[in-house]
Each structure stands twice: as structure tokens, then as C-alpha cells.
Design a protein around this motif. Structure first.
Motif, mmCIF file in Angstrom:
data_model
loop_
_atom_site.group_PDB
_atom_site.id
_atom_site.type_symbol
_atom_site.label_atom_id
_atom_site.label_comp_id
_atom_site.label_asym_id
_atom_site.label_seq_id
_atom_site.Cartn_x
_atom_site.Cartn_y
_atom_site.Cartn_z
ATOM 1 N N ASN A 59 16.141 58.479 28.575
ATOM 2 C CA ASN A 59 14.713 58.810 28.661
ATOM 3 C C ASN A 59 14.395 59.464 30.004
ATOM 4 O O ASN A 59 13.617 60.431 30.068
ATOM 5 C CB ASN A 59 13.863 57.556 28.471
ATOM 6 C CG ASN A 59 13.830 57.082 27.033
ATOM 7 O OD1 ASN A 59 14.188 57.832 26.116
ATOM 8 N ND2 ASN A 59 13.432 55.844 26.817
ATOM 9 N N ASN A 60 14.987 58.944 31.076
ATOM 10 C CA ASN A 60 14.770 59.531 32.391
ATOM 11 C C ASN A 60 15.434 60.902 32.499
ATOM 12 O O ASN A 60 14.860 61.831 33.082
ATOM 13 C CB ASN A 60 15.312 58.596 33.476
ATOM 14 C CG ASN A 60 14.366 57.472 33.810
ATOM 15 O OD1 ASN A 60 13.524 57.587 34.707
ATOM 16 N ND2 ASN A 60 14.482 56.366 33.088
ATOM 17 N N TYR A 61 16.637 61.001 31.956
ATOM 18 C CA TYR A 61 17.336 62.290 31.965
ATOM 19 C C TYR A 61 16.511 63.355 31.247
ATOM 20 O O TYR A 61 16.270 64.451 31.777
ATOM 21 C CB TYR A 61 18.705 62.126 31.316
ATOM 22 C CG TYR A 61 19.427 63.413 31.022
ATOM 23 C CD1 TYR A 61 20.203 64.038 31.993
ATOM 24 C CD2 TYR A 61 19.336 64.013 29.758
ATOM 25 C CE1 TYR A 61 20.873 65.223 31.714
ATOM 26 C CE2 TYR A 61 20.002 65.188 29.477
ATOM 27 C CZ TYR A 61 20.763 65.791 30.452
ATOM 28 O OH TYR A 61 21.416 66.973 30.191
ATOM 29 N N ASP A 62 16.055 63.040 30.044
ATOM 30 C CA ASP A 62 15.274 64.007 29.259
ATOM 31 C C ASP A 62 13.968 64.365 29.955
ATOM 32 O O ASP A 62 13.569 65.541 29.987
ATOM 33 C CB ASP A 62 14.981 63.441 27.866
ATOM 34 C CG ASP A 62 16.204 63.406 26.964
ATOM 35 O OD1 ASP A 62 17.167 64.131 27.250
ATOM 36 O OD2 ASP A 62 16.183 62.642 25.980
ATOM 37 N N TYR A 63 13.292 63.360 30.499
ATOM 38 C CA TYR A 63 12.002 63.610 31.155
ATOM 39 C C TYR A 63 12.173 64.499 32.381
ATOM 40 O O TYR A 63 11.448 65.505 32.545
ATOM 41 C CB TYR A 63 11.358 62.283 31.552
ATOM 42 C CG TYR A 63 10.124 62.460 32.398
ATOM 43 C CD1 TYR A 63 8.898 62.781 31.821
ATOM 44 C CD2 TYR A 63 10.185 62.324 33.788
ATOM 45 C CE1 TYR A 63 7.759 62.965 32.605
ATOM 46 C CE2 TYR A 63 9.057 62.505 34.577
ATOM 47 C CZ TYR A 63 7.841 62.823 33.975
ATOM 48 O OH TYR A 63 6.721 63.005 34.759
ATOM 49 N N ASN A 64 13.113 64.150 33.242
ATOM 50 C CA ASN A 64 13.292 64.931 34.468
ATOM 51 C C ASN A 64 13.775 66.351 34.164
ATOM 52 O O ASN A 64 13.336 67.315 34.811
ATOM 53 C CB ASN A 64 14.288 64.225 35.397
ATOM 54 C CG ASN A 64 13.714 62.964 36.004
ATOM 55 O OD1 ASN A 64 12.581 62.946 36.474
ATOM 56 N ND2 ASN A 64 14.482 61.885 35.975
#
Length: 350
Positions: A249-254
Motif C-alpha cells: 500500500n505504501n509502495y503504490d501510494y508513494n
């Protein structure tokens, strides 16, 4: 309690941690330990079984009689006054499992009493280990206390938090002897001549605990024209990290944020590299900055020394930590370079 008694108790705790964290124990969990692990993961989704196991194994290897004896050997315990025992409040962080355990045992090894305010993200593991310690040495029961309310009846403070909360700590605890820990980050200085093994070990410094600790490498200093292909090949062993739902989720968001801003990125589908002069990179992102000469990078490190927890490098002229060792500190490797034991002993000298 005598110093030798405290060393023996912590040594026995190290043995217990070794028994709890071996492969057999983690595949055949007893009901008490299984309950603890379940609660720890429920409170903090970043506390995976793998990361809790790693933390427990690290401490089992650290808490040996040899290490503990070496740790305390440089200090003058002869001037310790048992009649002047202090209660030291510890305000814990909760970013990685047992992140404040070193402060906790530092208070105990110096003969002081500890009053611990746990992070809401890590309220299970330390009380569990404290129970094990008290079971091996009942005298510790009078030295260990946990509180969920307002801290009171203490003589000194060790508090860890963000740069924002540290300003609050500075104000609130200004009348007490204190150690206030702020945001710090770790960096690696690369030459381009690192071996594949060294870069693979560096990936442990980056990805362990999902990069959430101050000892995790969040930034690379690289020479001009550095080829990142060798780096990406070496870190591929951590590719499965993308299967963690919080991490992805963090990878996709950033990635989406950077792409919307048309920022150039290097991407291997589980890690983003972004050129940036800052130190604190988001989860799933590592910043990098290019340097022109040895003198340039040395000046940068000197200029930002107060922001740095660890420097990983084999570059001559840099007193760097070996690749793969940031998450394996020794007892005498103090956070922020502040000698916690000396601070605590100074409280009890008559």
C-alpha cells in the motif's frame, strides 16, 4: 542486588529468548507465547512473526555473560550507592519490536528502578519479557513498573519520539535529568566497487523491519555515474516484501504521488529510488544523492552528523558500520552516541 546478580539474571533471560525464538519454538508455539505474538501483531501490523523472531534472536545473542560483563567493565560501579537508587521513567517508541529494550536493561543493569510508559504500538512484548526476567530473578519485581497514565514519582527520564514530540519532551521534562531521543536516519556511502555480497547485506540494512527503524538505511550516497543495476540485482532477495499488504500500500501510494508530480524514479517493482537531499524517506522508498569527491561526501556527513544514526560503508576515511550490521548493534553501541549507562550511573553517585 549486586551487579553480578543482575548480569546473571539478564544472561538467563538471553537463554530464554534463544529458546523462544528458535525455529522449533516458532513452529510449535506454546499457548502463552502464541497469545503474546497474536496480540503484538494485532496492535501493530508491521510486527510480523519474522520481525519479532529476528528481534528476539538478536537479543538472545546479545544477552550473554561475556557481552554483559564486557559492557559494564568500563564503568565505575564502586561509587554506586544502593541508598541512592533512582526511578528512571522511559517513554518508549513503538516503530520496531522492542525498540526501547536497550534503555530498559540499561536502567536495570545500573541498579536503578524503571518506570515504563509503553507505546500504544508495542504494549505486549516488553511486559512479557519483564515477566520472564522476574521469574528468573524475583528481586527485579521491585525494580520494574509499567504505567498507562501520567508519569509521576520519577527522578530522571529517557524519552524517544519524533522531532515534534521531542520539543514537548524538552519542555515537559526540563526539570529532570534526561536523555531525549529525536528523529535520526541511517545512510550508506557507496563507491561502486562493492561486492554482490556486500550489497546483498546492505539490503538487510534497508528492508529489515520494513525500513521503519532509525538504524535502517534510508539514503544512499553514490558517486557520479553510479550504475544501480548491480544494486538492484543484489537486493532482489527481498522481493517477497511486496507481498505484505501494508508495505505494498505504501509502495503504490508513494509511486503514484511521485509519478503524478512527474518525478524521475528508479523502480524494481518493490523498491523506489528517488534522488533527494533529504534523509527520511517514506516506506518502500530509498533516497540517493550523488557526490563528486571523497572530500565532498565527508563534508556532507560531518555537516549532517546530528541527523545520522549509522553510516554504512567500507570507504576509507569513513568510520562506517559493516554492511548488514545496522540491526545488530552491540550493547555498547549507544543510540545518538549518548552513553546511557554513564548517564544512569551519574544519578546514583553520592
Amino acid at each position: 542486588m549486586e551487579l553480578k546478580q543482575r548480569i546473571n539474571a539478564l544472561t538467563r533471560l538471553g537463554n530464554i529468548l534463544g529458546e523462544l525464538s528458535n525455529d522449533r519454538a516458532f513452529h510449535n508455539l506454546d499457548l502463552e507465547f502464541e497469545s503474546i505474538l497474536t496480540k503484538a501483531q494485532a496492535e501493530n501490523g508491521w510486527f510480523t512473526l519474522e520481525n519479532i523472531k529476528f528481534a528476539l534472536q538478536n537479543w538472545s545473542k546479545t544477552l550473554t555473560e561475556e557481552n554483559l560483563t564486557r559492557w559494564v567493565s568500563k564503568y565505575d560501579f564502586k561509587s554506586f550507592s544502593s541508598e541512592n537508587v533512582k526511578t528512571v521513567a522511559i517513554v518508549m517508541a513503538g516503530n520496531v519490536p522492542l525498540v526501547g529494550f536497550h534503555d530498559f536493561i540499561s536502567v536495570l543493569i545500573t541498579g536503578n528502578k524503571v518506570l515504563t510508559k509503553l507505546s500504544s504500538n508495542d504494549r505486549v512484548l516488553l511486559p512479557f519479557l519483564s515477566g520472564k526476567l522476574i521469574a528468573t530473578e524475583p528481586d527485579f519485581e521491585n525494580y520494574i513498573q509499567f504505567t498507562e497514565g501520567k508519569l509521576k514519582d520519577f527522578d530522571a527520564v529517557i524519552a524517544t519520539g519524533s522531532d515534534n514530540t521531542s520539543r514537548y519532551f524538552d519542555f515537559y521534562f526540563q526539570k529532570y535529568p534526561h536523555i531525549i531521543r529525536r528523529n535520526r536516519n541511517s545512510v550508506a556511502v557507496l563507491t561502486g566497487n562493492e561486492t554482490e555480497k556486500e550489497l546483498a547485506l546492505l539490503s538487510d540494512d534497508i528492508f529489515r523491519y520494513f525500513g521503519l527503524g532509525c538504524r535502517n538505511v534510508s539514503k544512499l550516497y553514490v558517486p557520479q555515474n553510479y550504475n544501480f543495476d548491480k544494486f538492484f540485482n543484489a537486493v532482489y532477495s527481498w522481493k517477497e516484501i511486496i507481498n505484505n499488504h501494508k508495505y505494498i500500500n505504501n509502495y503504490d501510494y508513494n509511486k503514484a504521488v511521485y509519478l503524478m508530480d512527474s518525478l524521475p524514479l528508479l523502480d524494481n517493482e518493490f523498491l523506489l529510488l528517488k534522488e533527494d537531499s533529504a534523509f527520511s524517506s517514506p516506506i518502500a522508498v530509498v533516497f540517493y544523492e550523488k557526490y563528486n569527491s571523497d572530500s565532498d561526501v565527508l563534508e556532507l556527513l560531518k555537516e549532517h552528523s546530528e541527523n545520522l544514526q549509522c553510516i554504512v560503508s567500507n570507504k576509507p576515511g569513513i568510520n562506517g558500520i559493516p554492511f548488514g550490521k545496522t540491526q545488530n548493534p552491540e550493547l555498547w553501541d549507544y543510540a545518538d552516541g549518548v552513553d546511557t549507562v554513564e548517564f544512569l550511573l551519574s544519578l546514583t553517585r553520592g
